[in-house]
Design a protein around this motif. Structure first.
Motif, mmCIF file in Angstrom:
data_model
loop_
_atom_site.group_PDB
_atom_site.id
_atom_site.type_symbol
_atom_site.label_atom_id
_atom_site.label_comp_id
_atom_site.label_asym_id
_atom_site.label_seq_id
_atom_site.Cartn_x
_atom_site.Cartn_y
_atom_site.Cartn_z
ATOM 1 N N HIS A 132 0.832 -1.204 0.000
ATOM 2 C CA HIS A 132 0.000 0.000 0.000
ATOM 3 C C HIS A 132 0.869 1.258 0.000
ATOM 4 N N THR A 135 1.994 1.790 -3.647
ATOM 5 C CA THR A 135 0.985 2.330 -4.576
ATOM 6 C C THR A 135 0.795 3.835 -4.407
ATOM 7 N N ARG A 136 1.158 4.351 -3.236
ATOM 8 C CA ARG A 136 1.016 5.783 -2.998
ATOM 9 C C ARG A 136 2.269 6.565 -3.365
ATOM 10 N N GLU A 154 -7.969 -3.300 -7.820
ATOM 11 C CA GLU A 154 -9.213 -3.455 -7.059
ATOM 12 C C GLU A 154 -9.025 -3.215 -5.570
ATOM 13 N N ASN A 155 -7.808 -3.440 -5.053
ATOM 14 C CA ASN A 155 -7.611 -3.473 -3.606
ATOM 15 C C ASN A 155 -6.711 -2.379 -3.053
ATOM 16 N N THR A 156 -6.327 -1.413 -3.871
ATOM 17 C CA THR A 156 -5.459 -0.345 -3.378
ATOM 18 C C THR A 156 -5.959 1.016 -3.834
ATOM 19 N N TYR A 157 -5.620 2.003 -3.041
ATOM 20 C CA TYR A 157 -5.804 3.398 -3.458
ATOM 21 C C TYR A 157 -4.481 3.816 -4.077
ATOM 22 N N HIS A 158 -4.416 3.818 -5.388
ATOM 23 C CA HIS A 158 -3.125 3.902 -6.063
ATOM 24 C C HIS A 158 -2.936 5.223 -6.813
ATOM 25 N N LYS A 159 -1.716 5.718 -6.709
ATOM 26 C CA LYS A 159 -1.276 6.835 -7.523
ATOM 27 C C LYS A 159 -0.230 6.380 -8.541
#
Length: 360
Positions: A132, A135-136, A154-159
């Motif tokens: 996580h 992904t940021r 589907e499962n991460t808040y990604h940048k």
């Protein structure tokens, strides 16, 4: 010339992660200045590296990284600055725990190269946290399969950019002529992940009706004594051979008829790529990522994951079909042709495309 640094656990290890990273590093060294930096050890790489690649480590010996996380971060930051690294490639998501803080406020691109599938953290919550974090704060996440990319999205808040780059087939040979000598091969670490206990349970069933076949398992690992006990308890000594890992693995691929993989989980298994490049039809559990993207119906068989009964039936079906020499030859040729999809040239083009974005 841009400077790339592959940041890994220990380059002295003999696993698939180390193998594929050295293959990629060697090829990229034609265009970039390449460094390999191990978290610990790494002074005696198991796989051969080009002479123009610099090898180093943060810690000479294995240490507790819970106790040494801050020294590791500082050492990594110092190394990157002193060597003017342009791109850091974490050869496993867990290493982002070190690289993300180490690269703060530095003009260095950070890539997380994930070798396991998203649903597997090997019992480490820190690996989930690292993903996580990646992904940021990482510029790119590189995963091995389309299915895994979907799970990350589907499962991460990604940048970060999340891209798929398959592992390469490392040993595509020019000509394959296989004979069915009824030898089944499996190669890998003797560990829970690789499921050799399930393979031996399946083999115990198979050998009741197909005593003409033999099984060779090649590898080292913590489950060695457990597997030896299973072999002894089931009286399989005449049909199963456990062989220590070897750098001369080509001999075994060339002398085998079929390949079997019994892994409980995988990322993108190099062993299947290697087996197919040697013209070996393949049998495998259809675990979450990897096998279904490599094995097609014209070069192998997939069965329900973690079910040794289904695996035994799949093996028996394969053996019966391979009794027909013409059919076996067609399967072998299809396996070889299938491996060309993963030739190193194609994979390096994908890497160069991602790295090329940083030069624009």
């Amino acid at each position: 010339m841009k400077k790339l640094c592959f940041f890994c656990g220990s380059l002295n290890s003999s696993g698939g992660t180390e193998r594929v990273s050295t293959i990629i590093g060697n090829k990229l060294s034609d265009k970039y200045e390449v460094f390999f930096l191990s978290l610990c050890c790494g002074d005696n790489p198991y796989f051969e590296l080009n002479d123009n690649i610099k090898v180093d480590y943060l810690f000479e010996h294995k240490v507790s990284f819970i106790k040494n996380i801050f020294p590791a971060i500082l050492k990594l930051r110092r190394y990157v600055k002193e060597n003017n690294i342009d791109v850091l490639i974490n050869v496993e998501s867990l290493l982002c725990l070190f690289s993300v803080p180490a690269l703060t406020f530095l003009d260095v691109k950070n890539i997380c190269w994930e070798h396991f599938n998203f649903k597997v953290n090997l019992g480490l919550k820190s690996r989930t946290i690292a993903r996580h974090l990646a992904t940021r704060f990482c510029d790119d996440i590189i995963v091995l399969t389309e299915r895994d990319r979907e799970m990350w999205l589907e499962n991460t808040y990604h940048k970060s950019n999340i891209s798929v780059v398959n592992n390469p087939s490392s040993c595509l040979i020019s000509n394959v002529e296989k004979n069915n000598n009824k030898l089944l091969l499996s190669v890998g670490r003797l560990s829970y992940q690789k499921g050799y206990d399930l393979l031996l349970e399946a083999w115990r069933i198979v050998i009741l009706t197909r005593k003409d076949w033999r099984l060779k398992i090649i590898g080292n690992g913590e489950d060695y004594h457990k597997l030896k006990k299973i072999i002894t308890d089931y009286q399989l000594e005449d049909s199963v051979e456990l062989i220590e890992e070897t750098k001369d693995i080509e001999t075994y691929y060339l002398s085998s008829s079929l390949y079997v993989m019994s892994s409980r989980f995988e990322g993108f298994p190099m062993v299947l790529l290697e087996a197919s490049s040697y013209g070996l039809p393949m049998i495998s559990f259809d675990c979450n990522t990897g096998p279904s993207e490599i094995i097609t119906e014209d070069c192998g068989w997939l069965c329900q994951p973690n079910d040794y009964i289904k695996l035994s039936k799949c093996m028996l079906k394969a053996f019966n079909e391979c009794d027909d020499n013409e059919k076996y030859n067609n399967l072998s040729l299809s396996a070889y042709e299938n491996s060309k999809r993963f030739c190193i040239k194609n994979i390096i083009e994908d890497w160069n495309y991602i790295l090329g974005r940083y030069e624009q």
